[in-house]
Design a protein around this motif. Structure first.
Motif, PDB file in Angstrom:
ATOM      1  N   LEU A  24      42.158  44.149  32.939  1.00 58.58           N
ATOM      2  CA  LEU A  24      41.596  43.166  33.859  1.00 58.58           C
ATOM      3  C   LEU A  24      42.239  43.293  35.232  1.00 58.58           C
ATOM      4  N   ARG A  25      41.486  43.018  36.263  1.00 55.89           N
ATOM      5  CA  ARG A  25      42.003  43.029  37.632  1.00 55.89           C
ATOM      6  C   ARG A  25      43.023  41.906  37.783  1.00 55.89           C
ATOM      7  N   GLN A  26      44.147  42.191  38.390  1.00 52.81           N
ATOM      8  CA  GLN A  26      45.199  41.201  38.598  1.00 52.81           C
ATOM      9  C   GLN A  26      45.405  40.966  40.084  1.00 52.81           C
ATOM     10  N   VAL A  27      45.547  39.690  40.453  1.00 57.14           N
ATOM     11  CA  VAL A  27      45.806  39.306  41.838  1.00 57.14           C
ATOM     12  C   VAL A  27      46.955  38.307  41.813  1.00 57.14           C
ATOM     13  N   SER A  28      47.967  38.523  42.642  1.00 61.22           N
ATOM     14  CA  SER A  28      49.095  37.586  42.668  1.00 61.22           C
ATOM     15  C   SER A  28      48.685  36.291  43.364  1.00 61.22           C
ATOM     16  N   SER A  29      49.313  35.210  42.969  1.00 59.57           N
ATOM     17  CA  SER A  29      49.018  33.925  43.599  1.00 59.57           C
ATOM     18  C   SER A  29      49.409  33.956  45.077  1.00 59.57           C
ATOM     19  N   GLN A  30      50.467  34.709  45.413  1.00 57.09           N
ATOM     20  CA  GLN A  30      50.872  34.817  46.812  1.00 57.09           C
ATOM     21  C   GLN A  30      49.780  35.481  47.645  1.00 57.09           C
ATOM     22  N   GLU A  31      49.117  36.483  47.050  1.00 58.53           N
ATOM     23  CA  GLU A  31      48.021  37.150  47.761  1.00 58.53           C
ATOM     24  C   GLU A  31      46.843  36.204  47.959  1.00 58.53           C
ATOM     25  N   LEU A  32      46.554  35.395  46.954  1.00 60.65           N
ATOM     26  CA  LEU A  32      45.443  34.441  47.073  1.00 60.65           C
ATOM     27  C   LEU A  32      45.749  33.347  48.093  1.00 60.65           C
ATOM     28  N   LEU A  33      46.936  32.767  48.002  1.00 62.76           N
ATOM     29  CA  LEU A  33      47.265  31.626  48.841  1.00 62.76           C
ATOM     30  C   LEU A  33      47.712  32.015  50.252  1.00 62.76           C
ATOM     31  N   LYS A  34      48.190  33.251  50.436  1.00 62.27           N
ATOM     32  CA  LYS A  34      48.603  33.745  51.764  1.00 62.27           C
ATOM     33  C   LYS A  34      49.535  32.774  52.480  1.00 62.27           C
ATOM     34  N   ASN A  35      50.636  32.415  51.809  1.00 63.76           N
ATOM     35  CA  ASN A  35      51.679  31.525  52.357  1.00 63.76           C
ATOM     36  C   ASN A  35      51.187  30.102  52.631  1.00 63.76           C
ATOM     37  N   GLN A  36      50.079  29.724  52.049  1.00 60.06           N
ATOM     38  CA  GLN A  36      49.586  28.352  52.123  1.00 60.06           C
ATOM     39  C   GLN A  36      49.831  27.698  50.775  1.00 60.06           C
ATOM     40  N   LYS A  37      49.717  26.400  50.697  1.00 59.15           N
ATOM     41  CA  LYS A  37      49.895  25.685  49.429  1.00 59.15           C
ATOM     42  C   LYS A  37      48.552  25.364  48.764  1.00 59.15           C
ATOM     43  N   GLU A  38      47.452  25.544  49.509  1.00 61.30           N
ATOM     44  CA  GLU A  38      46.139  25.174  48.985  1.00 61.30           C
ATOM     45  C   GLU A  38      45.094  26.215  49.353  1.00 61.30           C
ATOM     46  N   LEU A  39      44.060  26.300  48.497  1.00 63.60           N
ATOM     47  CA  LEU A  39      42.958  27.234  48.709  1.00 63.60           C
ATOM     48  C   LEU A  39      41.684  26.602  48.171  1.00 63.60           C
ATOM     49  N   LEU A  40      40.614  26.706  48.930  1.00 69.48           N
ATOM     50  CA  LEU A  40      39.306  26.240  48.457  1.00 69.48           C
ATOM     51  C   LEU A  40      38.535  27.441  47.928  1.00 69.48           C
ATOM     52  N   ILE A  41      37.910  27.275  46.760  1.00 71.01           N
ATOM     53  CA  ILE A  41      37.146  28.340  46.116  1.00 71.01           C
ATOM     54  C   ILE A  41      35.734  27.823  45.871  1.00 71.01           C
ATOM     55  N   ILE A  42      34.739  28.596  46.283  1.00 72.99           N
ATOM     56  CA  ILE A  42      33.344  28.261  45.983  1.00 72.99           C
ATOM     57  C   ILE A  42      32.919  29.120  44.805  1.00 72.99           C
ATOM     58  N   HIS A  43      32.460  28.462  43.739  1.00 74.88           N
ATOM     59  CA  HIS A  43      32.019  29.155  42.527  1.00 74.88           C
ATOM     60  C   HIS A  43      30.712  28.523  42.055  1.00 74.88           C
ATOM     61  N   ASN A  44      29.661  29.334  42.003  1.00 74.39           N
ATOM     62  CA  ASN A  44      28.329  28.848  41.584  1.00 74.39           C
ATOM     63  C   ASN A  44      27.905  27.607  42.368  1.00 74.39           C
TER      64      ASN A  44
END
Length: 54
Positions: free
Chosen positions: A16-36
């Protein structure tokens, strides 16, 4: 038979593809994700855990 099933599951996880949380959040504490068409909120807690809410 159970050992074969466990090995197959482990191999599927490894592939499975792996992505670190640091890469997703980019030094922020929050992230909005649009899904369906729905908006989700991913945030890191003070204890370093991740919480995903709708």
């Amino acid at each position: 038979m159970e050992q074969i099933d466990a090995l197959q599951s482990r191999n599927e996880v490894i592939n499975l593809r792996q992505v670190s949380s640091q890469e997703l959040l980019k030094n922020q504490k929050e992230l909005l994700i649009i899904h369906n068409g729905q908006l989700y909120h991913l945030r890191e807690t003070r204890n370093g855990k991740l919480i995903l809410t709708k």
